[in-house]
Enzyme design. Structure first.
Site, PDB file in Angstrom:
ATOM      1  N   GLU A 140      40.096  52.263  42.082  1.00  0.00           N
ATOM      2  CA  GLU A 140      41.252  52.922  42.682  1.00  0.00           C
ATOM      3  C   GLU A 140      40.950  53.075  44.174  1.00  0.00           C
ATOM      4  O   GLU A 140      39.950  53.699  44.545  1.00  0.00           O
ATOM      5  CB  GLU A 140      41.524  54.262  41.997  1.00  0.00           C
ATOM      6  CG  GLU A 140      41.979  54.052  40.573  1.00  0.00           C
ATOM      7  CD  GLU A 140      42.520  55.309  39.896  1.00  0.00           C
ATOM      8  OE1 GLU A 140      42.761  56.327  40.579  1.00  0.00           O
ATOM      9  OE2 GLU A 140      42.694  55.247  38.669  1.00  0.00           O
ATOM     10  N   SER A 142      41.967  54.308  31.372  1.00  0.00           N
ATOM     11  CA  SER A 142      42.997  54.932  30.532  1.00  0.00           C
ATOM     12  C   SER A 142      42.434  55.195  29.131  1.00  0.00           C
ATOM     13  O   SER A 142      43.006  55.966  28.358  1.00  0.00           O
ATOM     14  CB  SER A 142      44.240  54.035  30.427  1.00  0.00           C
ATOM     15  OG  SER A 142      43.876  52.716  30.069  1.00  0.00           O
ATOM     16  N   GLU A 145      50.518  50.146  41.081  1.00  0.00           N
ATOM     17  CA  GLU A 145      51.084  50.957  39.988  1.00  0.00           C
ATOM     18  C   GLU A 145      52.179  51.874  40.509  1.00  0.00           C
ATOM     19  O   GLU A 145      51.994  52.587  41.507  1.00  0.00           O
ATOM     20  CB  GLU A 145      49.956  51.800  39.352  1.00  0.00           C
ATOM     21  CG  GLU A 145      50.462  52.734  38.254  1.00  0.00           C
ATOM     22  CD  GLU A 145      49.355  53.337  37.402  1.00  0.00           C
ATOM     23  OE1 GLU A 145      48.163  53.024  37.616  1.00  0.00           O
ATOM     24  OE2 GLU A 145      49.699  54.126  36.497  1.00  0.00           O
ATOM     25  N   LYS A 204      37.488  46.851  38.762  1.00  0.00           N
ATOM     26  CA  LYS A 204      38.677  47.366  39.464  1.00  0.00           C
ATOM     27  C   LYS A 204      38.345  48.766  39.955  1.00  0.00           C
ATOM     28  O   LYS A 204      37.707  49.538  39.248  1.00  0.00           O
ATOM     29  CB  LYS A 204      39.878  47.389  38.514  1.00  0.00           C
ATOM     30  CG  LYS A 204      41.093  48.110  39.101  1.00  0.00           C
ATOM     31  CD  LYS A 204      42.351  47.848  38.314  1.00  0.00           C
ATOM     32  CE  LYS A 204      42.590  48.747  37.121  1.00  0.00           C
ATOM     33  NZ  LYS A 204      42.723  50.182  37.439  1.00  0.00           N
TER      34      LYS A 204
HETATM   35  O1  KIV Z   1      43.219  52.404  33.308  1.00  0.00           O
HETATM   36  C1  KIV Z   1      44.198  51.674  33.157  1.00  0.00           C
HETATM   37  O2  KIV Z   1      44.628  51.363  32.049  1.00  0.00           O
HETATM   38  C2  KIV Z   1      44.880  51.174  34.343  1.00  0.00           C
HETATM   39  C3  KIV Z   1      46.286  50.710  34.149  1.00  0.00           C
HETATM   40  C4  KIV Z   1      47.202  51.859  34.317  1.00  0.00           C
HETATM   41  C5  KIV Z   1      46.611  49.587  35.012  1.00  0.00           C
HETATM   42  O3  KIV Z   1      44.358  51.202  35.419  1.00  0.00           O
END
Ligand code: KIV
Length: 264
Positions: A116, A47, A183, A114
């Site tokens: 997706e 983000s 999410e 993390k």
């Molecule tokens: O990139 C990010 O901030 C995220 C959040 C929306 C959980 O993946």
């Protein structure tokens, strides 16, 4: 000396039903503030492409960008577990994922990555887990697929889609995921996920029954106009520190998200 939280600590929080507090962070100054306020997971989210770099989507973020911001967040924090996003296409194959995650862990010091979870994510998670790399699988709304989705909207309202998300989460846990982030899904689905999985389930726009909550820091501070499921914690408070402490307290008491921020 204070030590960093580990996955074992986070699993213990889930086991005793204590909500886990997470927030995004992108620099050392905010990382220090969040860490001192008791935030348990600092997510260096892609983000940052939107809130820091001013892009329209997260797609332009590179592994180099993630390494730079992750290094800043690790340097500013002492206690929180630091997790970094694998940006768009950096984990498209198991080989690329090992390379990208390896760079992030070696060059910035994050403890976890993390991703997706697209259709081939099980193979990627399995390969990362096999290399001893802790992985969080992101399900529900996947912002890196925004052009395919045609916008940022609720996922899993239809019963068959909800079942598919639940099955994917279980398959990803079986493949070696240590955490799931979900999410923008109905609260009832997120509650089922938290119940069905052994690993912690962290929600954003997913109701109060998840094992933990995460928000984008800039939405929480009202710097960016957050989505409906976010809350401006600075409104009516005197300082950023007070706003962050209020978020921590509200999550721990399961008062955030409340009914206005809950999607069905
Ligand atoms: O990139 C990010 O901030 C995220 C959040 C929306 C959980 O993946």
């Amino acid at each position: 000396m204070e030590r960093r939280l580990t996955l074992t600590d986070l699993r213990a929080l889930k086991e005793r039903g204590e909500p886990i507090v997470a927030l995004t962070a992108y620099d050392a100054a905010f990382a220090r503030l969040l860490d001192r306020a008791g935030v348990e997971i600092l997510l260096v989210g892609d983000s940052l492409g939107m809130v820091i770099q001013g892009r329209e989507t997260t797609l332009g973020v590179t592994v180099d960008d993630m390494v730079y911001h992750s290094r800043c967040v690790v340097a500013g924090s002492r206690r929180a577990l630091v997790m970094a996003d694998l940006p768009f296409l950096s984990c498209a194959t198991p080989e690329r994922a090992v390379d990208s995650a390896g760079r992030l862990m070696q060059q910035s010091g994050v403890q976890m990555v993390k991703l997706e979870a697209g259709p081939d994510a099980e193979a990627v998670v399995e390969r990362l887990a096999g290399q001893g790399i802790p992985v969080c699988a992101h399900l529900g709304l996947l912002p890196q697929t925004v052009h395919k989705l045609g916008g940022y909207r609720l996922q899993g309202r239809e019963p068959e889609v909800a079942e598919a998300i639940l099955r994917r989460a279980q398959a990803l846990e079986a493949a070696g995921a240590d955490m799931v982030l979900v999410e923008c899904v109905p609260a009832a689905l997120a509650a089922r996920l938290s119940e069905a999985l052994t690993v912690p389930v962290i929600g954003i726009g997913a109701g109060a029954e998840c094992d933990g909550q995460v928000l984008v820091l800039h939405d929480l501070l009202g710097v960016t106009p957050g989505p409906r499921f976010s809350r401006d914690f600075l409104a009516g408070r005197g300082s950023i520190t007070e706003a962050i402490s209020a978020y921590v307290a509200e999550v721990k008491a399961r008062r955030f998200p409340g009914p206005p921020e809950t999607l069905a």
